[in-house]
Design a protein around this motif. Structure first.
Motif, short mmCIF file in Angstrom:
data_model
loop_
_atom_site.label_atom_id
_atom_site.label_comp_id
_atom_site.label_asym_id
_atom_site.label_seq_id
_atom_site.Cartn_x
_atom_site.Cartn_y
_atom_site.Cartn_z
N MET A 168 0.84 -1.17 0.00
CA MET A 168 0.00 0.00 0.00
C MET A 168 0.89 1.24 0.00
N ARG A 169 0.51 2.22 -0.75
CA ARG A 169 1.26 3.46 -0.87
C ARG A 169 0.86 4.42 0.26
N SER A 170 1.86 4.98 0.93
CA SER A 170 1.54 5.91 2.01
C SER A 170 1.25 7.30 1.44
N VAL A 171 0.47 8.06 2.19
CA VAL A 171 0.10 9.41 1.78
C VAL A 171 1.12 10.37 2.36
N ARG A 172 1.65 11.19 1.51
CA ARG A 172 2.65 12.17 1.95
C ARG A 172 1.98 13.50 2.26
N PRO A 173 2.56 14.25 3.17
CA PRO A 173 2.02 15.59 3.46
C PRO A 173 2.14 16.49 2.24
N THR A 174 1.28 17.46 2.16
CA THR A 174 1.31 18.42 1.06
C THR A 174 2.64 19.17 1.10
N SER A 175 3.28 19.23 -0.04
CA SER A 175 4.59 19.88 -0.10
C SER A 175 4.44 21.39 -0.28
N VAL A 176 5.38 22.10 0.26
CA VAL A 176 5.41 23.55 0.12
C VAL A 176 5.62 23.90 -1.36
N ARG A 177 6.37 23.09 -2.06
CA ARG A 177 6.63 23.33 -3.48
C ARG A 177 5.33 23.30 -4.28
N LEU A 178 4.48 22.30 -4.02
CA LEU A 178 3.20 22.22 -4.72
C LEU A 178 2.34 23.44 -4.44
N LEU A 179 2.29 23.84 -3.18
CA LEU A 179 1.49 25.01 -2.81
C LEU A 179 2.04 26.27 -3.47
N ALA A 180 3.35 26.40 -3.52
CA ALA A 180 3.97 27.57 -4.17
C ALA A 180 3.65 27.59 -5.66
N VAL A 181 3.67 26.44 -6.30
CA VAL A 181 3.33 26.36 -7.73
C VAL A 181 1.88 26.76 -7.95
#
Length: 168
Positions: free
Chosen positions: A1-14
């Motif tokens: 099963m693939r774990s869920v990663r926290p939202t990255s600052v990079r994604l939010l900045a984009v």
């Protein structure tokens, strides 16, 4: 099963940058197409504020249940909360950029009535979107399961003990 990663600052900045670009370019594109740029009302700011409030209340309730009261959470409910958290942070970031870009596009026309309304209402909507973004991130944090170390009780002297007191 693939774990869920926290939202990255990079994604939010984009997402904020993309929204900023779209929001700043939109008035010029509408005028070039022969249309009239709408004047924003208080509706978007109010709607985003209500959404941020709802997500914030659910985040606090989830944090209280999972971290303070150590209750088990139904898997379906946990997935719903995590999906709500991810959607809120991403939508909040995109709208933050879009409304800020729209407001910045009219900053030089602040002296006009419509320009002032566009800047003030766009700024208020951007602020409300930032609150939605923050509420989404808090909800994501509330969905994290406590570490095993956190489940042990602390004694009065601050040391950790696995022994539980027995009732007398």
């Amino acid at each position: 099963m693939r774990s869920v990663r926290p939202t990255s600052v990079r994604l939010l900045a984009v997402l904020v940058s993309l929204g900023l670009l779209v929001g700043a370019l939109l008035p010029g594109l509408v005028r070039r197409a022969g249309g009239e740029v709408p004047v924003l009302s208080w509706g978007p700011a109010l709607l985003l504020s209500i959404a941020a409030g709802i997500v914030g209340v659910v985040a606090f309730s989830t944090w209280k249940s999972v971290h303070r009261e150590r209750q088990r959470v139904n898997a379906d409910r946990a997935l719903f909360h995590l999906a709500l958290a991810h959607a809120s942070s991403r939508v909040g970031a995109l709208f933050l950029g879009a409304y800020a870009g729209f407001a910045l596009a009219y900053l030089d026309a602040f002296e006009t009535v419509n320009g002032r309304d566009r800047v003030v209402h766009g700024g208020a909507a951007a602020l409300a979107a930032a609150l939605l973004l923050a509420a989404g991130l808090l909800m994501e944090r509330a969905c994290r399961l406590p570490a095993d170390d956190d489940e042990d009780d602390e004694d009065d002297d601050g040391s950790r003990s696995k022994a539980r007191p027995t009732p007398t």
